[in-house]
Motif scaffolding. Structure first.
Motif, mmCIF file in Angstrom:
data_model
loop_
_atom_site.group_PDB
_atom_site.id
_atom_site.type_symbol
_atom_site.label_atom_id
_atom_site.label_comp_id
_atom_site.label_asym_id
_atom_site.label_seq_id
_atom_site.Cartn_x
_atom_site.Cartn_y
_atom_site.Cartn_z
ATOM 1 N N THR A 5 2.954 0.481 1.365
ATOM 2 C CA THR A 5 2.265 -0.016 0.992
ATOM 3 C C THR A 5 1.288 -1.538 1.468
ATOM 4 O OG1 THR A 5 2.067 1.777 -0.160
ATOM 5 C CG2 THR A 5 0.588 0.728 -1.330
ATOM 6 N N VAL A 6 0.053 -1.264 1.720
ATOM 7 C CA VAL A 6 -0.487 -2.828 1.460
ATOM 8 C C VAL A 6 -0.269 -3.624 0.311
ATOM 9 C CG1 VAL A 6 -1.949 -4.466 2.352
ATOM 10 C CG2 VAL A 6 -1.693 -2.958 3.955
ATOM 11 N N VAL A 7 0.075 -4.554 0.229
ATOM 12 C CA VAL A 7 0.215 -5.503 -1.282
ATOM 13 C C VAL A 7 -0.112 -6.669 -1.060
ATOM 14 C CG1 VAL A 7 1.892 -3.717 -2.862
ATOM 15 C CG2 VAL A 7 2.847 -5.666 -1.908
ATOM 16 N N GLU A 52 -7.977 0.258 -0.686
ATOM 17 C CA GLU A 52 -7.918 0.992 1.109
ATOM 18 C C GLU A 52 -9.245 -0.017 0.831
ATOM 19 O OE1 GLU A 52 -7.423 2.669 3.306
ATOM 20 O OE2 GLU A 52 -5.141 2.967 2.459
ATOM 21 N N GLU A 53 -10.611 -0.037 -0.227
ATOM 22 C CA GLU A 53 -12.003 -0.771 0.764
ATOM 23 C C GLU A 53 -12.065 -1.979 1.297
ATOM 24 O OE1 GLU A 53 -11.555 -0.192 -3.717
ATOM 25 O OE2 GLU A 53 -10.981 1.353 -2.167
ATOM 26 N N MET A 54 -10.728 -3.361 -0.059
ATOM 27 C CA MET A 54 -10.487 -3.981 0.912
ATOM 28 C C MET A 54 -9.624 -3.959 1.980
ATOM 29 S SD MET A 54 -10.761 -5.757 -3.150
ATOM 30 C CE MET A 54 -10.659 -7.112 -2.589
ATOM 31 N N ARG A 60 -4.869 -5.633 7.066
ATOM 32 C CA ARG A 60 -3.726 -4.977 7.835
ATOM 33 C C ARG A 60 -2.470 -5.788 8.730
ATOM 34 N NH1 ARG A 60 -8.383 -0.890 7.924
ATOM 35 N NH2 ARG A 60 -8.339 -0.031 5.791
ATOM 36 N N GLU A 61 -2.895 -6.610 9.590
ATOM 37 C CA GLU A 61 -2.664 -7.447 10.600
ATOM 38 C C GLU A 61 -1.894 -8.449 10.169
ATOM 39 O OE1 GLU A 61 -0.832 -8.323 13.857
ATOM 40 O OE2 GLU A 61 -1.894 -7.035 13.968
ATOM 41 N N GLN A 62 -1.696 -8.726 9.069
ATOM 42 C CA GLN A 62 -0.604 -9.963 8.224
ATOM 43 C C GLN A 62 0.349 -9.639 7.387
ATOM 44 O OE1 GLN A 62 -2.952 -12.600 5.349
ATOM 45 N NE2 GLN A 62 -1.154 -13.356 4.339
#
Length: 72
Positions: A5-7, A52-54, A60-62
């Motif tokens: 998950t992206v945090v 998700e919308e942000m 995502r790359e970072q």
């Protein structure tokens, strides 16, 4: 099974972590946020999921460049 998950940490860095609702061995859960070690700043900080919308391609790359240990 837990998914990556992206945090975003309180210091503003994005990274990926395993995030399972109501379960964690590497963090202190505080509602929707967690106090865990940031792999970017190498210190303990508050972290919260990025909706998700942000999640732009840049975010995502970072995040993909900085994953934590993978322990839930």
């Amino acid at each position: 099974m837990a998914e990556w998950t992206v945090v975003r940490c309180s210091g503003g860095a994005f990274y990926e972590t395993k995030w399972v609702p109501l379960a964690s061995f590497k963090a202190i859960r505080l509602g929707a946020k967690r106090f865990q070690r940031c792999p970017v700043h190498h210190k303990w900080e508050m972290a919260s999921q990025v909706p998700e919308e942000m999640q732009t391609p840049e975010v995502r790359e970072q995040a993909a460049q900085h994953r934590d240990s993978g322990v839930i």
